[in-house]
Scaffold this motif. Structure first.
Motif, PDB file in Angstrom:
ATOM      1  N   SER A 149     -12.042  -1.038  -9.679  1.00  0.00           N
ATOM      2  CA  SER A 149     -10.903  -1.776  -9.134  1.00  0.00           C
ATOM      3  C   SER A 149      -9.720  -1.619 -10.072  1.00  0.00           C
ATOM      4  O   SER A 149      -9.772  -2.084 -11.212  1.00  0.00           O
ATOM      5  N   PRO A 150      -8.662  -0.940  -9.606  1.00  0.00           N
ATOM      6  CA  PRO A 150      -7.502  -0.714 -10.477  1.00  0.00           C
ATOM      7  C   PRO A 150      -6.595  -1.930 -10.535  1.00  0.00           C
ATOM      8  O   PRO A 150      -6.547  -2.740  -9.617  1.00  0.00           O
ATOM      9  N   SER A 151      -5.906  -2.048 -11.648  1.00  0.00           N
ATOM     10  CA  SER A 151      -4.819  -3.015 -11.763  1.00  0.00           C
ATOM     11  C   SER A 151      -3.690  -2.280 -12.474  1.00  0.00           C
ATOM     12  O   SER A 151      -3.928  -1.363 -13.239  1.00  0.00           O
ATOM     13  N   GLY A 152      -2.462  -2.637 -12.187  1.00  0.00           N
ATOM     14  CA  GLY A 152      -1.352  -1.894 -12.759  1.00  0.00           C
ATOM     15  C   GLY A 152      -1.042  -0.652 -11.930  1.00  0.00           C
ATOM     16  O   GLY A 152      -1.494  -0.522 -10.796  1.00  0.00           O
ATOM     17  N   PRO A 153      -0.289   0.272 -12.493  1.00  0.00           N
ATOM     18  CA  PRO A 153       0.125   1.480 -11.758  1.00  0.00           C
ATOM     19  C   PRO A 153      -1.071   2.311 -11.282  1.00  0.00           C
ATOM     20  O   PRO A 153      -2.124   2.337 -11.916  1.00  0.00           O
ATOM     21  N   THR A 154      -0.876   3.004 -10.168  1.00  0.00           N
ATOM     22  CA  THR A 154      -1.942   3.811  -9.562  1.00  0.00           C
ATOM     23  C   THR A 154      -2.008   5.216 -10.151  1.00  0.00           C
ATOM     24  O   THR A 154      -3.091   5.793 -10.279  1.00  0.00           O
ATOM     25  N   ALA A 155      -0.865   5.791 -10.532  1.00  0.00           N
ATOM     26  CA  ALA A 155      -0.823   7.182 -10.994  1.00  0.00           C
ATOM     27  C   ALA A 155      -1.795   7.480 -12.139  1.00  0.00           C
ATOM     28  O   ALA A 155      -2.452   8.535 -12.115  1.00  0.00           O
ATOM     29  N   PRO A 156      -1.965   6.609 -13.143  1.00  0.00           N
ATOM     30  CA  PRO A 156      -2.907   6.941 -14.221  1.00  0.00           C
ATOM     31  C   PRO A 156      -4.344   7.141 -13.736  1.00  0.00           C
ATOM     32  O   PRO A 156      -5.099   7.919 -14.316  1.00  0.00           O
ATOM     33  N   HIS A 157      -4.710   6.463 -12.662  1.00  0.00           N
ATOM     34  CA  HIS A 157      -6.064   6.594 -12.121  1.00  0.00           C
ATOM     35  C   HIS A 157      -6.249   7.962 -11.461  1.00  0.00           C
ATOM     36  O   HIS A 157      -7.299   8.594 -11.609  1.00  0.00           O
ATOM     37  N   VAL A 158      -5.215   8.413 -10.756  1.00  0.00           N
ATOM     38  CA  VAL A 158      -5.276   9.746 -10.137  1.00  0.00           C
ATOM     39  C   VAL A 158      -5.334  10.816 -11.223  1.00  0.00           C
ATOM     40  O   VAL A 158      -6.095  11.777 -11.128  1.00  0.00           O
ATOM     41  N   PHE A 160       0.835  -1.199   0.000  1.00  0.00           N
ATOM     42  CA  PHE A 160       0.000   0.000   0.000  1.00  0.00           C
ATOM     43  C   PHE A 160       0.871   1.251   0.000  1.00  0.00           C
ATOM     44  O   PHE A 160       0.549   2.231  -0.676  1.00  0.00           O
ATOM     45  N   GLU A 161       1.966   1.224   0.748  1.00  0.00           N
ATOM     46  CA  GLU A 161       2.857   2.389   0.796  1.00  0.00           C
ATOM     47  C   GLU A 161       3.398   2.742  -0.586  1.00  0.00           C
ATOM     48  O   GLU A 161       3.519   3.914  -0.928  1.00  0.00           O
ATOM     49  N   ARG A 162       3.719   1.723  -1.396  1.00  0.00           N
ATOM     50  CA  ARG A 162       4.210   1.986  -2.753  1.00  0.00           C
ATOM     51  C   ARG A 162       3.123   2.650  -3.599  1.00  0.00           C
ATOM     52  O   ARG A 162       3.385   3.606  -4.324  1.00  0.00           O
ATOM     53  N   ALA A 163       1.901   2.138  -3.504  1.00  0.00           N
ATOM     54  CA  ALA A 163       0.794   2.731  -4.265  1.00  0.00           C
ATOM     55  C   ALA A 163       0.511   4.149  -3.781  1.00  0.00           C
ATOM     56  O   ALA A 163       0.285   5.058  -4.582  1.00  0.00           O
ATOM     57  N   ALA A 164       0.537   4.353  -2.470  1.00  0.00           N
ATOM     58  CA  ALA A 164       0.288   5.682  -1.910  1.00  0.00           C
ATOM     59  C   ALA A 164       1.377   6.665  -2.336  1.00  0.00           C
ATOM     60  O   ALA A 164       1.099   7.837  -2.618  1.00  0.00           O
ATOM     61  N   ALA A 165       2.625   6.192  -2.398  1.00  0.00           N
ATOM     62  CA  ALA A 165       3.721   7.062  -2.840  1.00  0.00           C
ATOM     63  C   ALA A 165       3.508   7.494  -4.283  1.00  0.00           C
ATOM     64  O   ALA A 165       3.797   8.646  -4.647  1.00  0.00           O
ATOM     65  N   GLU A 166       2.985   6.593  -5.122  1.00  0.00           N
ATOM     66  CA  GLU A 166       2.655   6.952  -6.510  1.00  0.00           C
ATOM     67  C   GLU A 166       1.616   8.060  -6.558  1.00  0.00           C
ATOM     68  O   GLU A 166       1.721   9.012  -7.327  1.00  0.00           O
ATOM     69  N   VAL A 167       0.593   7.910  -5.714  1.00  0.00           N
ATOM     70  CA  VAL A 167      -0.475   8.913  -5.670  1.00  0.00           C
ATOM     71  C   VAL A 167       0.098  10.258  -5.238  1.00  0.00           C
ATOM     72  O   VAL A 167      -0.158  11.298  -5.853  1.00  0.00           O
ATOM     73  N   ARG A 168       0.895  10.245  -4.184  1.00  0.00           N
ATOM     74  CA  ARG A 168       1.462  11.494  -3.655  1.00  0.00           C
ATOM     75  C   ARG A 168       2.429  12.156  -4.622  1.00  0.00           C
ATOM     76  O   ARG A 168       2.632  13.364  -4.579  1.00  0.00           O
ATOM     77  N   ALA A 169       3.037  11.378  -5.510  1.00  0.00           N
ATOM     78  CA  ALA A 169       4.014  11.925  -6.461  1.00  0.00           C
ATOM     79  C   ALA A 169       3.364  12.453  -7.738  1.00  0.00           C
ATOM     80  O   ALA A 169       4.054  13.010  -8.592  1.00  0.00           O
TER      81      ALA A 169
END
Length: 196
Positions: free
Chosen positions: A156-165, A13-22
């Motif tokens: 429900s996302p799959s793959g990188p999180t940043a494209p969803h944000v 989760f921390e990795r996904a959250a870091a993507e969102v924050r970046a």
């Protein structure tokens, strides 16, 4: 953005959250991390976005949105996986746009187009698009007629999180009348903006 992460979030989760924050956002959209709603999932992160709030103080008259990333290793059945994104976007409209019978369909298609343009991988999408019309009476008569569009969606996302944000931020701006590539251009079709 302020870091509001829970103290015991797992590394995945921390990795996904870091993507969102970046994620970098266009200058017209002010995004900040907010406390996530309690009880939705063991791990979650929430963002709030407002279109050009600096022009009018804290509340944007153009449009606003929320983005919530959820993670539950127990994989709730409706999610069909361990991850879920919940988003909300809302914007005022001119009354003549608000009466368009296709408006709700267009709002949903903008979300799907934004996800597609970012190549965001997802499944199990659901949501509602609501349009409201209003008319002021008495001491509010001077406000005249108004309209608003609101989209609530989850997938429900799959793959990188940043494209969803990025897709969510594009949706918020589109509903506010700011299509891609229109940064710092006048907001289109905002009823409240015309009154100020």
């Amino acid at each position: 953005m302020a870091d509001l992460r829970p103290p015991s979030a797992p590394p995945l989760f921390e990795r996904a959250a870091a993507e969102v924050r970046a994620t970098a956002f266009r200058g017209d959209l002010s995004v900040r991390e907010i406390p996530a709603p309690a009880g939705l999932a063991p791990d979650c992160l929430a963002l709030a976005g407002d279109v050009r709030p600096e022009e009018h103080g804290l509340d944007s008259p153009y449009g606003t949105g929320r983005f919530i990333l959820l993670h539950d290793p127990d994989e709730p059945a409706p999610w069909n996986g361990p991850w879920r994104i919940v988003c909300f976007a809302q914007a005022p409209l001119e009354p003549d746009i608000g009466i368009d019978p296709m408006l709700a369909d267009v709002a949903w298609s903008w979300l799907m187009d934004a996800l597609g343009s970012r190549r965001a991988q997802f499944h199990s999408a659901s949501g509602t698009a609501t349009k409201t019309l209003s008319k002021g009476f008495g001491s509010l008569a001077a406000e005249g007629d108004g309209a608003q569009i609101e989209l609530r969606a989850s997938w429900s996302p799959s793959g990188p999180t940043a494209p969803h944000v990025e897709a969510w931020s594009e949706l918020v701006c589109m509903l506010a009348g700011l299509p891609p590539g229109s940064e710092q251009i006048a907001v289109l079709g905002s009823r409240r903006a015309a009154r100020d």
